[in-house]
Write a protein that holds these residues in place. Structure first.
Motif, PDB file in Angstrom:
ATOM      1  N   ILE A 160       0.838  -1.202   0.000  1.00  0.00           N
ATOM      2  CA  ILE A 160       0.000   0.000   0.000  1.00  0.00           C
ATOM      3  C   ILE A 160       0.875   1.255   0.000  1.00  0.00           C
ATOM      4  CG2 ILE A 160      -1.686   1.314   1.339  1.00  0.00           C
ATOM      5  CD1 ILE A 160      -2.809  -1.368   2.325  1.00  0.00           C
ATOM      6  N   THR A 161       1.975   1.220   0.759  1.00  0.00           N
ATOM      7  CA  THR A 161       2.905   2.353   0.761  1.00  0.00           C
ATOM      8  C   THR A 161       3.500   2.573  -0.621  1.00  0.00           C
ATOM      9  OG1 THR A 161       3.452   1.857   3.077  1.00  0.00           O
ATOM     10  CG2 THR A 161       4.953   3.307   1.873  1.00  0.00           C
ATOM     11  N   ASN A 162       3.866   1.472  -1.283  1.00  0.00           N
ATOM     12  CA  ASN A 162       4.382   1.584  -2.658  1.00  0.00           C
ATOM     13  C   ASN A 162       3.317   2.098  -3.609  1.00  0.00           C
ATOM     14  OD1 ASN A 162       7.212   0.141  -3.700  1.00  0.00           O
ATOM     15  ND2 ASN A 162       6.660  -0.293  -1.588  1.00  0.00           N
ATOM     16  N   LEU A 163       2.079   1.690  -3.390  1.00  0.00           N
ATOM     17  CA  LEU A 163       0.977   2.186  -4.220  1.00  0.00           C
ATOM     18  C   LEU A 163       0.846   3.699  -4.094  1.00  0.00           C
ATOM     19  CD1 LEU A 163      -1.603   1.891  -5.955  1.00  0.00           C
ATOM     20  CD2 LEU A 163      -2.846   1.377  -3.834  1.00  0.00           C
ATOM     21  N   ALA A 164       0.897   4.205  -2.857  1.00  0.00           N
ATOM     22  CA  ALA A 164       0.803   5.649  -2.646  1.00  0.00           C
ATOM     23  C   ALA A 164       1.979   6.376  -3.292  1.00  0.00           C
ATOM     24  CB  ALA A 164       0.754   5.949  -1.147  1.00  0.00           C
ATOM     25  N   THR A 165       3.171   5.776  -3.184  1.00  0.00           N
ATOM     26  CA  THR A 165       4.363   6.379  -3.814  1.00  0.00           C
ATOM     27  C   THR A 165       4.225   6.407  -5.326  1.00  0.00           C
ATOM     28  OG1 THR A 165       5.718   5.528  -1.996  1.00  0.00           O
ATOM     29  CG2 THR A 165       6.872   6.247  -3.986  1.00  0.00           C
ATOM     30  N   TRP A 166       3.785   5.278  -5.888  1.00  0.00           N
ATOM     31  CA  TRP A 166       3.647   5.197  -7.350  1.00  0.00           C
ATOM     32  C   TRP A 166       2.607   6.199  -7.861  1.00  0.00           C
ATOM     33  CZ3 TRP A 166      -0.775   3.123 -10.035  1.00  0.00           C
ATOM     34  CH2 TRP A 166      -0.606   3.101 -11.433  1.00  0.00           C
ATOM     35  N   VAL A 167       1.476   6.282  -7.177  1.00  0.00           N
ATOM     36  CA  VAL A 167       0.438   7.225  -7.599  1.00  0.00           C
ATOM     37  C   VAL A 167       0.948   8.657  -7.480  1.00  0.00           C
ATOM     38  CG1 VAL A 167      -1.834   8.152  -7.014  1.00  0.00           C
ATOM     39  CG2 VAL A 167      -1.481   5.689  -7.057  1.00  0.00           C
ATOM     40  N   GLY A 168       1.663   8.969  -6.384  1.00  0.00           N
ATOM     41  CA  GLY A 168       2.188  10.319  -6.205  1.00  0.00           C
ATOM     42  C   GLY A 168       3.180  10.708  -7.282  1.00  0.00           C
ATOM     43  N   ILE A 169       4.059   9.772  -7.629  1.00  0.00           N
ATOM     44  CA  ILE A 169       5.047  10.047  -8.689  1.00  0.00           C
ATOM     45  C   ILE A 169       4.360  10.164 -10.041  1.00  0.00           C
ATOM     46  CG2 ILE A 169       7.004   9.054  -9.957  1.00  0.00           C
ATOM     47  CD1 ILE A 169       7.961   7.862  -7.340  1.00  0.00           C
ATOM     48  N   ILE A 192      -7.100  12.260  -1.681  1.00  0.00           N
ATOM     49  CA  ILE A 192      -8.500  12.034  -1.294  1.00  0.00           C
ATOM     50  C   ILE A 192      -9.066  10.831  -2.038  1.00  0.00           C
ATOM     51  CG2 ILE A 192     -10.832  13.006  -1.415  1.00  0.00           C
ATOM     52  CD1 ILE A 192      -9.566  15.760  -0.948  1.00  0.00           C
ATOM     53  N   LEU A 193      -8.815  10.765  -3.338  1.00  0.00           N
ATOM     54  CA  LEU A 193      -9.333   9.660  -4.136  1.00  0.00           C
ATOM     55  C   LEU A 193      -8.717   8.328  -3.706  1.00  0.00           C
ATOM     56  CD1 LEU A 193     -11.014   8.624  -6.514  1.00  0.00           C
ATOM     57  CD2 LEU A 193      -9.097   9.165  -8.028  1.00  0.00           C
ATOM     58  N   LEU A 194      -7.392   8.315  -3.509  1.00  0.00           N
ATOM     59  CA  LEU A 194      -6.725   7.078  -3.114  1.00  0.00           C
ATOM     60  C   LEU A 194      -7.178   6.626  -1.730  1.00  0.00           C
ATOM     61  CD1 LEU A 194      -4.674   4.869  -3.698  1.00  0.00           C
ATOM     62  CD2 LEU A 194      -2.880   6.373  -2.804  1.00  0.00           C
ATOM     63  N   GLY A 195      -7.341   7.565  -0.802  1.00  0.00           N
ATOM     64  CA  GLY A 195      -7.832   7.211   0.530  1.00  0.00           C
ATOM     65  C   GLY A 195      -9.202   6.574   0.476  1.00  0.00           C
ATOM     66  N   LEU A 198      -8.929   3.020  -0.931  1.00  0.00           N
ATOM     67  CA  LEU A 198      -8.386   2.065   0.033  1.00  0.00           C
ATOM     68  C   LEU A 198      -9.456   1.644   1.045  1.00  0.00           C
ATOM     69  CD1 LEU A 198      -4.840   3.570   0.724  1.00  0.00           C
ATOM     70  CD2 LEU A 198      -5.368   1.444  -0.482  1.00  0.00           C
ATOM     71  N   ILE A 199     -10.258   2.599   1.486  1.00  0.00           N
ATOM     72  CA  ILE A 199     -11.362   2.255   2.392  1.00  0.00           C
ATOM     73  C   ILE A 199     -12.347   1.328   1.692  1.00  0.00           C
ATOM     74  CG2 ILE A 199     -13.350   3.184   3.641  1.00  0.00           C
ATOM     75  CD1 ILE A 199     -11.688   5.684   4.206  1.00  0.00           C
ATOM     76  N   LEU A 200     -12.637   1.624   0.417  1.00  0.00           N
ATOM     77  CA  LEU A 200     -13.534   0.761  -0.356  1.00  0.00           C
ATOM     78  C   LEU A 200     -12.946  -0.637  -0.508  1.00  0.00           C
ATOM     79  CD1 LEU A 200     -16.078   0.408  -2.093  1.00  0.00           C
ATOM     80  CD2 LEU A 200     -14.770   1.281  -4.048  1.00  0.00           C
ATOM     81  N   ALA A 201     -11.628  -0.722  -0.740  1.00  0.00           N
ATOM     82  CA  ALA A 201     -10.967  -2.031  -0.853  1.00  0.00           C
ATOM     83  C   ALA A 201     -11.111  -2.823   0.436  1.00  0.00           C
ATOM     84  CB  ALA A 201      -9.490  -1.841  -1.208  1.00  0.00           C
ATOM     85  N   GLY A 202     -11.004  -2.139   1.577  1.00  0.00           N
ATOM     86  CA  GLY A 202     -11.186  -2.817   2.859  1.00  0.00           C
ATOM     87  C   GLY A 202     -12.596  -3.332   3.041  1.00  0.00           C
ATOM     88  N   LEU A 203     -13.578  -2.522   2.647  1.00  0.00           N
ATOM     89  CA  LEU A 203     -14.976  -2.951   2.754  1.00  0.00           C
ATOM     90  C   LEU A 203     -15.262  -4.142   1.842  1.00  0.00           C
ATOM     91  CD1 LEU A 203     -16.745   0.542   2.843  1.00  0.00           C
ATOM     92  CD2 LEU A 203     -16.354  -1.015   4.769  1.00  0.00           C
ATOM     93  N   LEU A 204     -14.705  -4.104   0.626  1.00  0.00           N
ATOM     94  CA  LEU A 204     -14.907  -5.210  -0.309  1.00  0.00           C
ATOM     95  C   LEU A 204     -14.235  -6.488   0.187  1.00  0.00           C
ATOM     96  CD1 LEU A 204     -14.472  -3.420  -3.768  1.00  0.00           C
ATOM     97  CD2 LEU A 204     -16.582  -4.323  -2.775  1.00  0.00           C
ATOM     98  N   SER A 205     -13.063  -6.341   0.810  1.00  0.00           N
ATOM     99  CA  SER A 205     -12.373  -7.522   1.353  1.00  0.00           C
ATOM    100  C   SER A 205     -13.249  -8.231   2.380  1.00  0.00           C
ATOM    101  CB  SER A 205     -11.043  -7.110   1.997  1.00  0.00           C
ATOM    102  OG  SER A 205     -10.150  -6.615   1.036  1.00  0.00           O
ATOM    103  N   ILE A 206     -13.901  -7.443   3.214  1.00  0.00           N
ATOM    104  CA  ILE A 206     -14.762  -8.021   4.251  1.00  0.00           C
ATOM    105  C   ILE A 206     -16.053  -8.553   3.645  1.00  0.00           C
ATOM    106  CG2 ILE A 206     -16.061  -7.510   6.356  1.00  0.00           C
ATOM    107  CD1 ILE A 206     -13.891  -5.386   6.978  1.00  0.00           C
ATOM    108  N   HIS A 207     -16.657  -7.758   2.752  1.00  0.00           N
ATOM    109  CA  HIS A 207     -17.944  -8.142   2.168  1.00  0.00           C
ATOM    110  C   HIS A 207     -17.823  -9.384   1.291  1.00  0.00           C
ATOM    111  CE1 HIS A 207     -22.008  -7.674   0.644  1.00  0.00           C
ATOM    112  NE2 HIS A 207     -21.537  -7.701  -0.597  1.00  0.00           N
ATOM    113  N   ASN A 220      -7.285   1.394   7.648  1.00  0.00           N
ATOM    114  CA  ASN A 220      -6.389   2.220   8.453  1.00  0.00           C
ATOM    115  C   ASN A 220      -5.592   3.179   7.569  1.00  0.00           C
ATOM    116  OD1 ASN A 220      -5.095   3.041  10.857  1.00  0.00           O
ATOM    117  ND2 ASN A 220      -3.394   1.656  10.460  1.00  0.00           N
ATOM    118  N   PHE A 221      -4.941   2.641   6.531  1.00  0.00           N
ATOM    119  CA  PHE A 221      -4.188   3.495   5.606  1.00  0.00           C
ATOM    120  C   PHE A 221      -5.118   4.488   4.912  1.00  0.00           C
ATOM    121  CE2 PHE A 221      -0.815   0.372   6.022  1.00  0.00           C
ATOM    122  CZ  PHE A 221       0.331   1.116   5.844  1.00  0.00           C
ATOM    123  N   GLY A 222      -6.257   3.989   4.431  1.00  0.00           N
ATOM    124  CA  GLY A 222      -7.183   4.843   3.704  1.00  0.00           C
ATOM    125  C   GLY A 222      -7.743   5.971   4.548  1.00  0.00           C
TER     126      GLY A 222
END
Length: 329
Positions: A160-169, A192-195, A198-207, A220-222
């Motif tokens: 996830i940290t690498n994802l944020a870095t890649w998107v930022g670059i 804002i969009l990435l956060g 990430l929250i949506l990804a967490g919800l989908l993982s559980i759902h 947490n990250f999101g």
């Protein structure tokens, strides 16, 4: 454990007074778990090891040689992944317990060495040229795939940290990176969009019940990224800061309801703190606007900080009591 048995043994003279007292203390206080202490020490050992490798390379690069360095790191990385592939139980959508106590640490070591190797190759040999986004994209993909296959939350955090870095670059022009201009509108919108994603990804993982225990890490990250980016918008966009504050209020309200619903005091605390920061900024800014040349703004701000701070503490204490029996992250 039945203490009456040991009382009888003591009365019969089978155990001495010191042993009997120790048994009584153990029965009263219970065993002390050192699981998290050992876990922390082991993970710290991995990070210190990889940090030490980096320092050794930096200080002895001329005497060791580039080929020797890259070969050593590559062999250690391959050895770690080879061991994990042999011992792994395979991919499953649910939680997979590690095959032995060393598995998680060897796997984490391999991933960290892979990141060191990628960074070293890019810095020394420019294997990706000037396309710095690729230097973070490929490790990110490997980390995500490995985290899901080997079921490792720590490696998921690295991904996830690498994802944020890649998107930022990717979204940031090179000029802004060189000038350290991190107040860019593009970066704030992207955060804002990435956060939110990430929250949506967490919800989908559980759902969807696909690695549902990864849900907390995504959320947490999101949550932190979404709150920090929204606060940045409130601070930097002076002409529309009230609209961004309304967005902060909406996010905080949603997070508050989710925290209460899932009995999570942790998310309740971070939501309250982030919202309080945004509310304080808006309130104090308006106090000084009302009385720009006088001292009223200062006094109003001081009274606000005192009483609002007390209110925040009372709020958290109250909900801590409500969620205490079921609190958990």
């Amino acid at each position: 454990m039945d203490a009456r048995i040991f009382d009888k043994l003591f009365n019969d003279g089978m155990i001495d007074t010191i042993t009997h007292e120790r048994i009584k203390v153990y029965e009263r206080d219970g065993a002390v778990s050192v699981y998290w202490d050992l876990l922390t020490l082991l993970y710290a050992g991995i990070f210190f090891l990889t940090t030490g490798i980096g320092i050794i390379i930096y200080k002895n690069i001329d005497s060791i040689g580039h080929v020797a360095i890259t070969s050593s790191i590559a062999l250690a990385t391959l050895a770690s992944f080879f061991y994990c592939l042999r011992k792994a139980k395979g991919f499953k959508t649910g939680k997979v317990e590690p095959p032995n106590v060393w598995f998680d640490y060897i796997f984490l070591l391999g991933c960290l060495l892979m990141l060191i190797l990628t960074a070293y190759l890019q810095f020394q040999y420019q294997v990706f040229g000037t396309r710095w986004g690729l230097a973070t994209f490929f490790p990110m993909v490997i980390l995500f795939l490995a985290a899901y296959y080997f079921d490792h939350i720590g490696v998921l955090s690295l991904a996830i940290t690498n994802l944020a870095t890649w998107v930022g670059i990717t979204v940031t022009p090179t000029r802004l990176l060189k000038e350290n201009d991190f107040d860019s509108t593009t970066i704030i919108y992207t955060g804002i969009l990435l956060g939110a994603l990430l929250i949506l990804a967490g919800l989908l993982s559980i759902h969807k019940n696909i690695k549902s225990h990864f849900g907390f890490t995504y959320k947490n990250f999101g949550s932190h990224l979404l709150f920090v980016s929204t606060l940045s918008a409130v601070f930097n966009f002076s002409h529309s800061y009230l609209l961004w504050f309304l967005l902060l209020f909406a996010i905080s309200f949603y997070q508050f309801r989710e925290a209460v619903k899932h009995k999570s005091f942790y998310f309740l605390v971070i939501t309250a703190i982030y919202f309080y920061i945004g509310l304080s900024y808006v309130a104090i800014s308006n106090f000084f606007k009302i009385n720009a040349r006088g001292d009223a703004g200062i006094y109003l701000s001081l009274f606000y900080l005192i009483f609002s701070g007390l209110g925040l503490v009372i709020f958290l204490l109250r909900y801590n009591k409500i969620l205490k029996q079921h609190a958990g992250v």
